[in-house]
Motif scaffolding. Structure first.
Motif, PDB file in Angstrom:
ATOM      1  N   GLN A  88       0.825  -1.210   0.000  1.00 35.88           N
ATOM      2  CA  GLN A  88       0.000   0.000   0.000  1.00 35.88           C
ATOM      3  C   GLN A  88       0.860   1.261   0.000  1.00 35.88           C
ATOM      4  O   GLN A  88       1.894   1.335   0.674  1.00 35.88           O
ATOM      5  CB  GLN A  88      -0.921   0.008   1.228  1.00 35.88           C
ATOM      6  N   ILE A  89       0.435   2.251  -0.784  1.00 30.78           N
ATOM      7  CA  ILE A  89       1.094   3.552  -0.850  1.00 30.78           C
ATOM      8  C   ILE A  89       0.063   4.602  -0.467  1.00 30.78           C
ATOM      9  O   ILE A  89      -0.936   4.769  -1.173  1.00 30.78           O
ATOM     10  CB  ILE A  89       1.646   3.838  -2.265  1.00 30.78           C
ATOM     11  N   PRO A  90       0.239   5.297   0.638  1.00 28.89           N
ATOM     12  CA  PRO A  90      -0.749   6.289   1.082  1.00 28.89           C
ATOM     13  C   PRO A  90      -1.088   7.299  -0.016  1.00 28.89           C
ATOM     14  O   PRO A  90      -0.201   7.922  -0.597  1.00 28.89           O
ATOM     15  CB  PRO A  90      -0.067   6.960   2.272  1.00 28.89           C
ATOM     16  N   GLY A  91      -2.364   7.424  -0.311  1.00 28.10           N
ATOM     17  CA  GLY A  91      -2.820   8.404  -1.293  1.00 28.10           C
ATOM     18  C   GLY A  91      -2.779   7.941  -2.726  1.00 28.10           C
ATOM     19  O   GLY A  91      -3.193   8.670  -3.630  1.00 28.10           O
ATOM     20  N   ILE A  92      -2.276   6.709  -2.985  1.00 22.86           N
ATOM     21  CA  ILE A  92      -2.181   6.176  -4.348  1.00 22.86           C
ATOM     22  C   ILE A  92      -2.922   4.845  -4.391  1.00 22.86           C
ATOM     23  O   ILE A  92      -2.703   3.971  -3.549  1.00 22.86           O
ATOM     24  CB  ILE A  92      -0.712   5.953  -4.768  1.00 22.86           C
ATOM     25  N   ARG A  93      -3.807   4.681  -5.370  1.00 16.46           N
ATOM     26  CA  ARG A  93      -4.512   3.416  -5.537  1.00 16.46           C
ATOM     27  C   ARG A  93      -3.593   2.400  -6.220  1.00 16.46           C
ATOM     28  O   ARG A  93      -3.095   2.640  -7.315  1.00 16.46           O
ATOM     29  CB  ARG A  93      -5.783   3.617  -6.354  1.00 16.46           C
ATOM     30  N   VAL A  94      -3.377   1.281  -5.538  1.00 20.03           N
ATOM     31  CA  VAL A  94      -2.460   0.251  -6.018  1.00 20.03           C
ATOM     32  C   VAL A  94      -3.216  -1.056  -6.209  1.00 20.03           C
ATOM     33  O   VAL A  94      -4.030  -1.442  -5.358  1.00 20.03           O
ATOM     34  CB  VAL A  94      -1.299   0.028  -5.025  1.00 20.03           C
TER      35      VAL A  94
END
Length: 714
Positions: free
Chosen positions: A493-499
């Motif tokens: 998971q990357i905060p603020g980015i949809r992965v």
């Protein structure tokens, strides 16, 4: 009278002899100058002829933005003219000075000086001297003359023959893609070898005549054939992203020490490879310091393996496209019998009856087997073909062919979750995810930009085919996003980015047959942002040292993916706003509530509100102790321990089947001392303390062994 007669006879004999000699000489001259004129002219021309090579400038290799990855710089080879050295009585001087300048021995130089050859080359010490070394020779040997592109010191019989040296300004970066030139100028591997005909050009020359001492004949005519320089080759690689990928992989190699690791960054819209790395690696500027077997094999193109759960994308995409996937339909997880053999999920007993969306998030082998069975073998294989799993990808440098094969129902079943009947390379898997990311089109991966002239080995297939519909691709992406948000891929998971992405921890096959219980091929492939994917990144690590605990696999490939994706997106200007990042971090992080002294019902409600799991010890109606403590930051889905009775009243818990870290957390919470033997999962526990003493337990651990057939752990 008699005396005069003898004199006449002698005169006749002597005169006849002289006439015969003159006749022989005349005949010989006629033979040489008339009959065999062409032969002797060619012989003399060969004796006097010399040729100075004028090397063509080898074309540069540059990245997509024009940054030079490989270039040629002027260099010189040291050549001796032995006859010239001996004639000028410079043997001792030349041996002494050249051995000092080149770091060789005087005896070696003298050995060459005494050879009966027109010229000899000092090899290897006298090869590829950079231009800045010329001053040293001028200071040592004095006045020089320029002959073509060469520098000649006639008095000492030393010639500096002009050539070029290949230079790689980024050292190890993209080494396996570029390849290198060896000391003989021969291209070895990579683009250097694959596009040699484009890069090399055509050498020119200066031809003339000189005497046996090496001096040019003043009346000889020089013939000049100009060289034709090689052409520039432009790659799809972005060297900045390449460095980001290799930096992230270097950290992983140092921490987990896998046999090898490979990584890819692709643009899904064009299928251009923006970065491709294989570790361990080497420096092409000093390739001789590396192990050619361990360091120089490009595993990113020339190694193949059973991929495990990352292959489940093919099964999932086919099921979605064929309307065989209903996320709310349920199945019984845990195990399934196929062809008389039992195949299991990685979790002992499974998760009970779960829906198919949960099955994907938990990477249930049973769920994917059922999806494959609903498709049927023929339909499944058609999608495997469409996603490029059979054969080669068509990338310009070539790659090892993958295949999907099965003969029995159980082999087909294991293939649906990426083991047994499927063997592929990493580029094939990453390209399949790129096809979903771009809306359902598979295209040939591309490493060479389209403006590069073609060569014999640069035959890009340039295939394009629709694999699944745009709507199906969107649905698959949303499912893979759920895997990252609430499944096995949460570490990515990357905060603020949809992965979106999928994990894989595939058991490695053993040489004698069967599958190892302690070695895995760990992988993660994903893309972001989901709404408009910019990069697809695939990371694979062969046999990282996990100590027999496959659950540590989440700490191997996914951190490399996350670091590479975050930094690459930032490089391209895709950065979440502070507000979006804060909201995302709030969604991802949970704070442990303070439930000590609270009634059980209230405590359970508070913990479940934070999406955390609960394990309760004791039958009391109030929480006496909690672990972790209040306000501790936890990830979604973490386990919380609650004690509702005095520790001495709690029976020794069952540790069997738990991972070591879970067993240690529970024992610490309950104040139980433990001794540990082995690694992996608890297989046996024995109480070793006496009555009245604090509880102490011996835990024996071993790698997980509950699977009968190969299974993928996530």
């Amino acid at each position: 009278m008699l005396h005069n007669k003898r004199i006449r006879i002698r005169s006749l004999v002597l005169g006849g002899f002289f006439i015969l000699c003159v006749a022989v000489i005349l005949i010989r001259l006629f033979w040489i100058q008339v009959v065999n004129y062409e032969f002797y002219e060619q012989h003399n021309n060969k004796t006097w002829a010399y040729e100075v090579k004028m090397p063509a400038h080898r074309g540069d290799i540059v990245d997509r933005n024009g940054k030079v990855l490989a270039a040629s710089a002027a260099s010189y080879h040291v050549v001796l003219h032995p006859a010239m050295v001996r004639e000028n009585k410079r043997e001792a001087d030349v041996a002494r000075e050249l051995s000092r300048l080149l770091g060789t021995t005087e005896s070696r130089v003298l050995e060459l000086v005494n050879k009966k050859k027109t010229q000899v080359e000092l090899h290897p010490h006298g090869r590829n001297l950079p231009y800045d070394r010329i001053d040293e020779f001028n200071q040592t040997f004095g006045q020089s003359r320029i002959e073509g592109q060469d520098i000649v010191f006639y008095e000492y019989g030393v010639r500096l023959q002009r050539d070029t040296k290949r230079y790689y300004p980024y050292n190890e970066t993209a080494a396996h893609i570029l390849g290198f030139l060896d000391r003989e100028g021969k291209p070895i591997m990579g683009v250097e070898a694959g596009l040699n005909s484009v890069l090399s050009g055509k050498d020119g020359s200066i031809k003339g005549q000189r005497d046996l001492r090496g001096y040019p004949l003043p009346q000889s005519k020089r013939e000049v054939v100009p060289s034709k320089d090689g052409q520039e080759v432009r790659l799809t690689i972005d060297v900045d992203i390449q460095k980001i990928l290799e930096d992230s992989m270097r950290d992983m190699m140092q921490t987990w020490n896998p046999n090898f690791a490979i990584g890819y960054v692709m643009d899904p819209k064009t299928m251009e490879i923006l970065a491709m790395a294989s570790a361990p690696t080497f420096n092409p500027n000093s390739y001789w310091d590396s192990d050619p077997i361990r360091d120089m094999k490009n595993n990113a193109l020339y190694s193949r393996f059973e991929p495990g759960s990352t292959f489940k994308l093919v099964t999932l995409a086919a099921a979605v496209e064929e309307k065989k996937f209903n996320p709310t339909d349920k199945f019984l997880s845990g195990e399934i019998i196929v062809g008389g053999e039992t195949l299991r999920d990685v979790k002992r007993g499974g998760w009970g009856k779960i829906d198919y969306l949960t099955g994907v998030k938990k990477s249930s082998n049973v769920g994917f087997i059922k999806m494959g069975q609903s498709l049927g073998e023929d339909v499944f294989m058609s999608y495997a073909d469409a996603f490029g799993m059979n054969g080669n990808t068509g990338v310009e440098l070539g790659d090892v062919a993958g295949f999907v094969r099965y003969n029995r129902p159980v082999e087909f079943a294991t293939t649906t979750f990426g083991q047994g009947g499927v063997v592929v390379n990493g580029l094939q898997m990453t390209s399949a995810y790129a096809a979903v990311a771009n809306g359902g089109e598979w295209m040939t991966p591309q490493l060479i930009k389209g403006d590069t002239p073609p060569s014999d080995s640069n035959k890009h297939k340039d295939e394009r085919r629709r694999v699944i519909s745009v709507s199906s691709a969107k649905q698959v992406s949303e499912i893979l996003e759920e895997v990252v948000l609430d499944g096995t891929g949460q570490t990515a998971q990357i905060p603020g980015i949809r992965v979106a992405g999928k994990t894989g921890t595939a058991q490695r096959s053993k040489s004698g047959g069967g599958y190892s219980e302690t070695t895995w091929l760990v992988s993660f492939i994903g893309y972001a942002p989901v709404e408009d994917p910019k990069y697809v990144i695939g990371i694979f690590a062969d046999n990282p040292q996990l100590g027999g605990d496959y659950t540590l696999a989440s700490q191997v490939a996914m951190p490399v993916f996350k670091s590479t994706m975050e930094r690459s997106l930032r490089l391209s200007g895709v950065v979440p706003s502070s507000e979006e990042k804060a909201k995302a971090e709030l969604r991802l992080q949970r704070k442990m509530p303070d439930v000590t002294s609270k009634p059980i019902a209230e405590a359970v409600k508070a913990i479940q509100a934070e999406d955390m799991k609960i394990r309760r010890f004791g039958q009391g109606d109030k929480v006496l102790k909690q672990y972790p403590s209040a306000q501790t930051a936890l990830s979604k889905g973490s386990t919380v321990y609650m004690l509702t009775d005095k520790p001495e009243n709690i029976p020794t818990p069952v540790f069997e089947g738990l991972a070591l870290r879970d067993a240690l957390a529970i024992s610490s919470f309950l104040g139980i001392k433990v001794r540990v033997e082995g690694e992996g999962y608890v297989t046996e526990q024995t109480k070793i303390s006496s009555e009245g003493e604090p509880t102490e337990v011996m835990l024996k651990l071993a790698p997980r062994t509950e699977v009968v057939n190969p299974s993928d752990s996530d």
